[in-house]
Design a protein around this motif. Structure first.
Motif, mmCIF file in Angstrom:
data_model
loop_
_atom_site.group_PDB
_atom_site.id
_atom_site.type_symbol
_atom_site.label_atom_id
_atom_site.label_comp_id
_atom_site.label_asym_id
_atom_site.label_seq_id
_atom_site.Cartn_x
_atom_site.Cartn_y
_atom_site.Cartn_z
ATOM 1 N N MET A 48 16.550 -0.240 -3.497
ATOM 2 C CA MET A 48 16.057 -0.324 -2.124
ATOM 3 C C MET A 48 14.618 0.192 -2.061
ATOM 4 N N THR A 49 13.750 -0.574 -1.468
ATOM 5 C CA THR A 49 12.345 -0.186 -1.311
ATOM 6 C C THR A 49 12.198 0.703 -0.080
ATOM 7 N N ILE A 50 11.610 1.861 -0.274
ATOM 8 C CA ILE A 50 11.463 2.830 0.814
ATOM 9 C C ILE A 50 10.067 2.705 1.430
ATOM 10 N N ARG A 51 10.029 2.705 2.747
ATOM 11 C CA ARG A 51 8.752 2.678 3.462
ATOM 12 C C ARG A 51 8.387 4.128 3.829
ATOM 13 N N ALA B 262 5.389 8.292 -4.232
ATOM 14 C CA ALA B 262 6.010 7.253 -3.412
ATOM 15 C C ALA B 262 6.024 5.883 -4.092
ATOM 16 N N ASP B 263 5.001 5.570 -4.871
ATOM 17 C CA ASP B 263 4.896 4.210 -5.430
ATOM 18 C C ASP B 263 6.037 3.876 -6.380
ATOM 19 N N ARG B 264 6.720 4.882 -6.911
ATOM 20 C CA ARG B 264 7.836 4.605 -7.810
ATOM 21 C C ARG B 264 9.099 4.191 -7.052
ATOM 22 N N HIS B 265 9.063 4.390 -5.734
ATOM 23 C CA HIS B 265 10.261 4.097 -4.943
ATOM 24 C C HIS B 265 9.979 3.159 -3.775
ATOM 25 N N GLY B 266 8.732 2.903 -3.475
ATOM 26 C CA GLY B 266 8.394 2.038 -2.358
ATOM 27 C C GLY B 266 6.896 2.020 -2.146
ATOM 28 N N ALA B 267 6.476 2.077 -0.892
ATOM 29 C CA ALA B 267 5.049 2.020 -0.577
ATOM 30 C C ALA B 267 4.772 2.807 0.694
ATOM 31 N N ILE B 268 3.552 3.332 0.782
ATOM 32 C CA ILE B 268 3.111 4.024 1.994
ATOM 33 C C ILE B 268 2.636 2.977 2.995
#
Length: 557
Positions: free
Chosen positions: A1-4, A34-40
Motif C-alpha cells: 500500500m502506498t502511503i500519502r 517516506a519515499d520507501r513507503h510512499g510519497a510526500i
C-alpha cells in the motif's frame, strides 16, 4: 500500500537560521524515510515560530491539525524531519493522541518508521526528544544571558538596540568574534550627539533646579527643540512628534546610561501561561522590569557621561519623593479591555488608553496633559468613553452588517469604499538592501586600505553601487494597492458568517480577537458623543503593533 505523507517542519529565525536551508535538510530526512513507503503529497512548514509555541498557535501546524479533521484530506500520515524541531516539552503527548484519533500515523527517522502508540519504547523516545528540545532551549538562553552580563559588566560593551536620546553610535572596530568580524559585523560605542546631548544636560539641570517634568516639556517645545520622536523620524514614523511629552522627560531622567556606564538587564522576558485553566495553550512572552538591584552595570565608565553620578542620584531621589520611584515594583492587576488598541480619539486621532473606573473598563485621551504646549490645540483636557456603552450597539451593528439579507449590500459598500492609496510594499526590503550595500561598501574600502587589488575592489564597488541605486529607486517608486474584486470580498465575508452568535458566546479574549480579524476601528467624537465604526476586512488592521501612546519614546531607555 502506498502511503500519502504530509511533511511538517519548523525553523526559528531568532538565531538567524536560513529558512530555505533548514527546510531543505528537514525535507531530505523526511523523504529518505517516506519515499520507501510512499510519497510526500502535502507540506506544512512554520517559519519564525519558536519551538515553545504549541501546535495550535503555530500557523502551519494549526493548519495541519485542521486538515486532520477533513474526511477528504489528501494524506494518511505525517512525517517530520527532526522531532526536536516539531515537539517541545510535552507537545508530543498532547499532539500524538489527536493524530491517532483521526487515524493518521506519525513517522520519524529516529524510530525508523511510524510511531507505535502501543510501544512504551517509542513513547519514551519521543518524550526524551521533547525534553531534549526544551533543555537545549533553556541551556542556550542561560549561556547567552550569562555571556551578555559578563560583556556588559566587564567589557562595558554596547549590546545593541537604539542609542538613548542624546547619544549616537560610533564605530569601535571589528567584532570580537572572528566569524562575525569576517562577515563585516562591527562593534559600537556611544558618543554624545552634538545636538541632542546638550538637551539632556538641560533637562537634568532644570529638573534639579526645581522645574517639573511638564514645565520642562513645555519649555523645550516652546523653544522649538525637536522631541526625540521628531528628531529621529526614520524610526518613529508612527508617532506624532508634535511636542515633548512628560513620558519622554521621565524616561531621560531615569536612564542611568547618561552617567557614562553601560547598564544591562533592566528588563526581562517572562513566559506567562495564556490560560491557567488550559496549560496546553502554552505561554506568551511578557516584557517586565527588573528590580534595580538586578541591573548589570559596567565596572568602569565606558562612554562620555552627560550627567555626573551625583546629579543623577539626586534626580532619582527627587522622583522617588514625587511618588515615581515605586511605580515599577507595585503589584499590577490584569484588566481585560475588549477594545484595547481599537478606540481612537476623534479630536487628535491618537489611540485612547484603557482606564479602569467604577469597576468597569473605560477609554480615555489626555492629550493636553501629556504634551508640552499641547493645550494650544482645541482638545478637551479629558476624553472618556465607557466600554459598556459601546459593546451592545457595536455587536448589533456587526450582526446586521453580516446578516444573510444584508450581505450583498455589505459587499457592494466595501467594494465602493476601496481607495487607491499609493503604497510602497517593497520599501522595507529596499531600505534593508540599501543598508546591506552600505555595509559592503565600507568593507570594500577597508579591504582597499589593507592592500587588496584596486581593480578587484572597483568591480565589487560598481556592482554594489548598482544594487544600491536600484533599491533607492524602489523606495521612491510609488506602487498602487490592487483593488479587491467583488468576488474576493464576498469570499472573505462568507468566512465571517454567524458573527453575532460568535460575539454573544465569546469571552473577552475571543471577542477582542474577532474585532481585530474584522479590522475594526472605532473613532469617538466627544463633541457629538458619537462613535464611528469602520471594518476593513481582508487587509491588515490599522495600527496593530504601533506604539499606542504617541511620543513617550520608550526606546530611549
Amino acid at each position: 500500500m502506498t502511503i500519502r505523507f504530509a511533511f511538517y517542519g519548523r525553523v526559528s529565525t531568532e538565531d538567524q537560521q536560513d529558512p530555505e536551508a533548514s527546510r531543505n535538510w528537514q525535507m531530505s530526512r523526511a523523504r529518505a524515510l517516506a519515499d520507501r513507503h510512499g510519497a510526500i503529497v502535502a507540506e506544512y512548514f512554520d517559519i519564525g515560530q519558536s519551538r515553545s509555541i504549541p501546535w495550535k498557535r503555530r500557523p502551519q501546524a494549526s493548519a495541519l491539525l485542521v486538515a486532520l479533521k477533513r474526511p477528504d484530506r489528501d494524506f494518511d500520515a505525517v512525517v517530520v524531519g527532526e522531532p526536536q524541531r516539531a515537539f517541545y516539552g510535552n507537545q508530543y503527548s498532547l499532539t500524538f493522541p489527536v493524530l491517532a484519533h483521526y487515524g493518521v500515523s506519525l513517522w520519524v527517522p529516529e524510530v525508523g518508521g511510524a510511531v507505535d502508540p502501543e510501544s512504551e519504547a517509542h513513547d519514551l523516545i519521543m518524550s526524551v526528544f521533547g525534553g531534549m528540545s526544551k533543555g537545549e532551549r533553556t541551556r542556550i538562553r542561560i549561556r547567552v544571558r550569562t555571556a551578555m552580563a559578563a560583556q556588559a559588566q566587564v567589557e562595558g560593551r554596547f549590546l545593541g538596540g537604539r542609542p538613548p536620546y542624546g547619544y549616537r553610535l560610533l564605530d569601535a572596530g571589528p567584532h570580537a568574534n572572528p566569524a562575525k568580524a569576517a562577515d563585516g559585523r562591527r562593534l559600537h560605542v556611544l558618543e554624545p550627539d552634538p545636538l541632542a546631548g546638550p538637551i539632556v544636560k538641560r533637562i537634568f539641570s532644570e529638573y534639579l533646579g526645581g522645574l517639573g517634568i511638564f514645565a520642562i516639556a513645555e519649555g523645550l517645545t516652546g523653544d522649538g527643540v525637536l522631541s526625540p520622536s521628531a528628531y529621529d523620524r526614520a524610526r518613529n514614523r508612527h508617532r506624532t512628534g508634535v511636542a515633548w511629552s512628560k513620558g519622554a522627560i521621565r524616561v531621560i531622567l531615569t536612564n542611568p546610561r547618561y552617567t557614562g556606564r553601560q547598564v544591562w538587564n533592566k528588563q526581562r522576558k517572562d513566559e506567562v501561561l495564556l490560560d491557567v485553566e488550559d496549560v496546553a495553550l502554552g505561554h506568551e512572552t511578557k516584557l517586565r522590569w527588573n528590580d534595580r538591584d538586578d541591573w548589570v552595570w559596567s565596572t568602569d565608565v565606558v562612554h562620555e557621561p552627560l550627567v555626573d553620578v551625583e546629579s543623577f542620584e539626586r534626580a532619582q531621589a527627587l522622583m522617588t519623593g514625587h511618588g515615581r520611584g515605586r511605580s515599577r515594583t507595585r503589584t499590577r492587576v490584569r484588566r481585560d479591555y475588549v477594545l484595547r488598541g481599537l478606540v481612537h480619539c476623534g479630536v487628535c486621532e491618537r489611540k485612547m488608553q484603557g482606564q479602569w473606573n467604577h469597576e468597569r473598563p473605560y477609554y480615555r485621551c489626555r492629550y493636553p496633559r501629556e504634551y508640552g504646549l499641547a493645550n494650544r490645540v482645541e482638545h478637551p483636557s479629558n476624553v472618556y468613553i465607557a466600554e459598556h456603552d459601546v459593546l451592545p450597539v457595536l455587536d448589533g451593528w456587526l450582526a446586521g452588517l453580516f446578516a444573510p439579507a444584508e450581505l450583498d449590500r455589505t459587499v457592494a459598500a466595501m467594494w465602493e469604499a476601496q481607495v487607491d492609496d499609493p503604497v510602497d510594499p517593497a520599501a522595507a526590503r529596499a531600505e534593508q538592501v540599501v543598508q546591506e550595500c552600505d555595509t559592503k561598501l565600507a568593507r570594500y574600502r577597508a579591504a582597499l586600505e589593507a592592500g587588496t587589488d584596486p581593480a578587484l575592489v572597483a568591480g565589487w564597488t560598481a556592482q554594489v553601487q548598482s544594487e544600491r541605486a536600484a533599491a533607492l529607486g524602489a523606495v521612491r517608486a510609488p506602487v498602487t494597492r490592487p483593488r479587491m474584486s467583488r468576488d474576493e470580498i464576498r469570499a472573505v465575508v462568507d468566512a465571517l458568517q454567524n458573527v453575532h452568535d460568535v460575539l454573544v458566546a465569546a469571552d473577552t479574549a475571543d471577542k477582542a480577537a474577532v474585532y481585530r480579524q474584522l479590522g475594526l476601528r472605532l473613532t469617538y467624537r466627544p463633541e457629538e458623543r458619537t462613535v464611528r465604526a469602520d471594518v476593513h476586512v481582508g487587509a491588515q488592521p490599522w495600527g496593530y503593533g504601533e506604539c499606542p501612546r504617541g511620543d513617550l519614546n520608550p526606546h530611549a531607555r
